[in-house]
Design a protein around this motif. Structure first.
Motif, PDB file in Angstrom:
ATOM      1  N   HIS A   1     -25.326 -24.189  -8.868  1.00  7.88           N
ATOM      2  CA  HIS A   1     -26.328 -24.129  -9.931  1.00  7.88           C
ATOM      3  C   HIS A   1     -27.048 -25.484 -10.042  1.00  7.88           C
ATOM      4  CE1 HIS A   1     -27.747 -24.282 -14.192  1.00  7.88           C
ATOM      5  NE2 HIS A   1     -28.192 -23.090 -13.817  1.00  7.88           N
TER       6      HIS A   1
ATOM      7  N   TYR B   1     -29.349 -19.624 -12.836  1.00  9.78           N
ATOM      8  CA  TYR B   1     -28.492 -18.465 -13.114  1.00  9.78           C
ATOM      9  C   TYR B   1     -29.314 -17.190 -12.941  1.00  9.78           C
ATOM     10  CZ  TYR B   1     -25.075 -21.673 -15.244  1.00  9.78           C
ATOM     11  OH  TYR B   1     -24.164 -22.663 -15.459  1.00  9.78           O
TER      12      TYR B   1
ATOM     13  N   ALA C   1     -20.393 -21.772 -12.740  1.00  7.40           N
ATOM     14  CA  ALA C   1     -20.926 -20.433 -12.534  1.00  7.40           C
ATOM     15  C   ALA C   1     -19.845 -19.480 -12.060  1.00  7.40           C
ATOM     16  CB  ALA C   1     -22.035 -20.476 -11.479  1.00  7.40           C
TER      17      ALA C   1
END
Lengths: 338, 534
Positions: free
Chosen positions: A50, A71, A94
């Motif tokens: 991410h 995301y 994540a």
């Protein structure tokens, strides 16, 4: 159909996409859930993570070949759809969602449900197969409300301060340290940090996370400034000469393990505060159920106990071998600061 | 209950004696009288009856938390403490924390539940209490129910706290809380506050303590002015008989009367107003048993018959400070000894012995007496001026202790660990090894004996020559040899080497020796044979 994600000697592996998830050995292509050292290791050809995790990975692993995504942004490799979803564990953490031929697998990495003020909130991701952590997968681990814990820490610090005693908080240098900074009221007192925490603070700021100003312990030349101050350091600094400069001080460990009375005594700290970036028993159960998964794999923590419990509750579950450690009682990765 | 649970938690969080005293004193000042009484009862090891077998408690907690019993047991194995486990698995909801019951009310509830015949009725009540308490209150409640509440507070510390809270002299408190009393039948006022006419009868005299012998010339020149005794290796103690009551005080100023039932007959045979000074010794076949065995008696509150016959204790008397109700500490030692000898002879019991007194005409005779110490299990000699009064505290001049030279071995430094307190941050806790064939086996840990300069030098060397770290412990290259001094050697099943050294310390850094020249385990085992302290 064979399993979409399997455990190999190199790490968790998705064959159709030919990509590894949080591998523990050097591999050509790795997707990383978050920047803690048991999930992000050196030596891979390329890394995907991410946006917020990117500066943290670089701070930890040096000059690596890393790409980052938002995301929910879809990446398609060999017909496999891959996307990252917030895990709420630390900034940039994540869950990895992998969809192939109509089947959805989600690998959680580490996660928690509480909003921590620095990470994007956990997002429940429905799937057919869920691969979960279980660091605190015993019913004994039921976290007190974090706000109550922050108040306790604040009171402890203020009492020490009124007695002219410094307060040393031992916390993970990535995640926990910043969470403390975001929640403690530090407007009228300076806060000092260990070099390892400082490095991670800078990396978090580079990821766009707002943190209050802190001073690095090694940059202070007059030890009198530490009198009554708050100091945040990794637990590896406990019991080392690094503490000598603080004069009279009290120590406290901030960790989920502090729920165990024995753990605090064993580590010889004055206080233990129960605060974790991992899901507790109730959160683990809620998430597993919430995903709607018909099959669950457990990677680390109390894997056997937790999977047996899930099986007895009608959710087929098994242990998936991994080398992740979850939250440990001491942080082993931090270099000593001279 | 809330306040007591808070006290329990805070006592658990500190190692500092002064803080503990303050916490207990604060609690005692603000609690109601019934709670004060019960807190003192719990601190002195009294407990309410156990509600049910722990197996049942586990089943009830499992049902209350909606968990299978196997999972509760798995969790217990990780947590380690059953009361803590059961407190932790029951969910904390907004319903909890509403129980306003105080400590003594909770105990009376426990008694009521315990007396119920029907287990399901017990379960219903216990479950209701669990649901009304917060997590930390449940912990204390569980420990009360299971009779396993341990507070880590010594009697001496509790006495200081009560003294702090109510300004009653410590020896009076000691006596009152040590005796036979039952929290179900007495009150706080009766136990602690009401002054009794016999309040002072337990009061001991301060012990007179000797310094190690510094200069023997004065003694050599005037041997006739000195008495010689063996120095016994037991627990220094005072025995008081006043108004037909008996009190045994240890040097730690702890009342230990209950722990030595074999001396309780003295209550009836010593005349009123007698105070003896001497040594508690584990004793069999005219010889002291090792201090290690005596230690088994020190910690025990409940004395089994087999322990009493395995390790019988006697009192070796060497002074008398009160006789016929009069303080005779200012009489010369020779007179006190005469009174003592007469008394011990008239009691005529194998449990009360008179420590032999020797006179020497030549220094060689003194050395001869010293050579007897190893054989009779004493740890050296006491030299006391014949005309000395019984002084207060540690004083030089009239009494000297002269211990046997310690044993020594040469051993190799193999592990180091950070020290504590003043030495925190320096690697000052060392583990030493001797050779067993081609392996170095650890035999002793030692913390003291080096100068600050040597500590700093060694600390630097260790940091450069660390092979491995296991948690706080570093293993280092076997290179440095140290001479260790120690007081004795014992067989040990706890140490890998099979032997344990008593009171080891570093006497010299043998930079002149190489590791190959260090002693062997065989040397130590041979020493064990000859000293016979098994």
């Amino acid at each position: 159909m064979s399993d979409l994600i399997i455990s190999t000697p190199y790490g968790l592996y998705c064959e159709p996409a030919d990509i590894f998830l949080d591998p523990w050995q050097s591999v050509p292509k790795a997707i990383i859930t978050h920047a803690h050292s048991d999930h992000a290791r050196r030596g891979c050809g390329s890394y995907l993570c991410h946006h917020h995790a990117k500066p943290l990975l670089k701070a930890r692993l040096g000059d690596i070949n890393v790409q980052s995504v938002e995301y929910n942004e879809k990446i398609i490799i060999n017909g496999v759809t891959i996307s990252l979803h917030p895990a709420g564990h630390i900034p940039g953490s994540a869950q990895i969602r992998i969809e192939y031929q109509g089947k959805v697998w989600v690998f959680s990495g580490d996660y928690k449900l509480h909003h921590d003020g620095i990470s994007t909130n956990f997002e429940l991701t429905p799937c057919h197969v869920f691969i979960s952590e279980s660091t605190f997968g015993l019913p004994f681990f039921q976290w007190p409300p974090p706000d109550q814990v922050f108040q306790e820490i604040q009171r402890w610090w203020m009492k020490n301060k009124s007695e002219g005693v410094s307060s040393i908080l031992f916390a993970y240098s990535l995640g926990k340290a910043q969470r403390l900074l975001a929640h403690l009221q530090i407007s009228d007192s300076p806060v000092f940090v260990h070099g390892a925490v400082h490095t991670m603070n800078e990396a978090c700021k580079a990821a766009g996370i707002k943190l209050p100003e802190t001073l690095r312990v090694s940059e202070v030349y007059d030890n009198r400034l530490f009198k009554g101050a708050l100091v945040i350091a990794p637990s590896s600094a406990n019991g080392t000469p690094w503490l000598r400069r603080f004069g009279p001080y009290r120590t406290a460990i901030v960790s989920g393990w502090m729920a165990l009375r024995g753990a605090r005594r064993w580590q010889a700290a004055d206080r233990g505060f129960v605060l974790s970036d991992h899901a507790d028993w109730n959160a683990l159960n809620a998430v597993v159920k919430g995903t709607g998964a018909g099959k669950v794999f457990v990677t680390h923590g109390y894997t056997e106990t937790f999977s047996r419990w899930l099986c007895e509750n009608g959710i087929p579950a098994a242990v998936l071998h991994s080398q992740y450690t979850g939250e440990q009682t001491t942080e082993t990765e931090t270099a000593e600061e001279s | 209950m809330k306040q007591f649970a808070e006290l329990f938690e805070r006592l658990d969080q500190t190692n500092k004696t002064l803080e503990k005293i303050q916490l207990i004193a604060d609690y005692l000042q603000q609690a109601c009288d019934e709670d004060k009484l019960w807190a003192i009862a719990l601190f002195t090891g009294r407990k309410p009856p156990r509600i049910a077998h722990t197996t049942l408690m586990r089943q009830w907690a499992a049902r209350c938390a909606g968990l299978p019993v196997w999972l509760v047991e798995e969790t217990w194995h990780t947590v380690g403490d059953l009361g803590e486990t059961l407190a932790g698995i029951i969910p904390d909801t907004s319903e909890n924390n509403r129980n306003q019951g105080t400590l003594h009310e909770m105990i009376h509830q426990i008694v009521t539940i315990q007396s119920l015949k029907d287990d399901s009725e017990k379960e219903r009540k216990v479950t209701a209490i669990w649901k009304s308490l917060s997590r930390k209150e449940r912990l204390v409640f569980n420990k009360l129910c299971a009779g396993s509440l341990r507070l880590g507070v010594s009697q001496g510390l509790l006495v200081k706290a009560i003294h702090h809270a109510f300004q009653i002299p410590e020896e009076v408190i000691s006596r009152r809380i040590m005796g036979q009393w039952d929290p179900f039948t007495t009150t706080f006022k009766e136990l602690i506050l009401q002054p009794g006419e016999n309040d002072n009868i337990a009061k001991p005299y301060p012990f007179y303590l000797a310094y190690p012998l510094e200069e023997e010339t004065d003694i050599k020149n005037n041997l006739s002015g000195w008495l010689i005794e063996f120095k016994w290796d037991g627990i220094r103690a005072q025995i008081i008989q006043r108004k037909k009551e008996l009190f045994i005080w240890s040097r730690g100023e702890e009342l230990v009367t209950d722990r030595y039932p074999e001396l309780h007959f003295l209550k009836d045979v010593l005349p009123d107003g007698t105070v003896l000074d001497g040594e508690l010794l584990a004793w069999k076949e005219n010889k002291p048993l090792s201090f290690q065995l005596l230690q088994k008696r020190i910690g025990r509150k409940t004395l089994t018959r087999s322990l009493l016959s395995e390790i019988p204790v006697i009192f070796m008397a060497y002074d008398i400070t009160e006789w016929q109700g009069l303080d005779i500490r200012n009489k010369p030692l020779s007179e006190r000894k005469e009174i003592l000898y007469g008394l011990v002879s008239s009691v005529h019991s194998p449990a009360l012995l008179y420590s032999p007194v020797m006179n020497a005409e030549t220094w060689d005779q003194v050395l001869h007496f010293k050579s007897l110490c190893k054989g009779n299990g004493s740890e050296g000699l006491m030299l006391k001026k014949t005309n000395s009064p019984y002084e207060t505290g540690r004083k030089k001049g009239n009494w000297w202790k002269w211990k046997l030279d310690p044993f020594t071995i040469d051993a190799v430094l193999i592990y180091a660990q950070y020290g504590h307190g003043r030495r925190a941050g320096l690697l000052t806790d060392y583990t030493f090894a001797v050779w067993n064939e081609h392996q170095l086996v650890p035999v002793a840990k030692a913390y003291s004996g080096l100068t600050n300069e040597e500590i700093t030098e060694l600390d630097k060397w260790i940091k450069k020559h660390t092979i491995e770290k296991f948690g706080p412990v570093r293993s280092v290259e076997p290179f440095h040899v140290f001479e260790l001094a120690f007081e004795g050697i014992q067989q040990s099943t706890r140490h890998k080497s099979g032997v344990a050294l008593r009171f080891p310390r570093i006497s010299r850094w043998r930079k002149d020796k190489t590791v190959r020249e260090a002693n062997t385990l065989q040397d130590l085992k041979a020493l064990l044979q000859t000293t016979g302290q098994i």
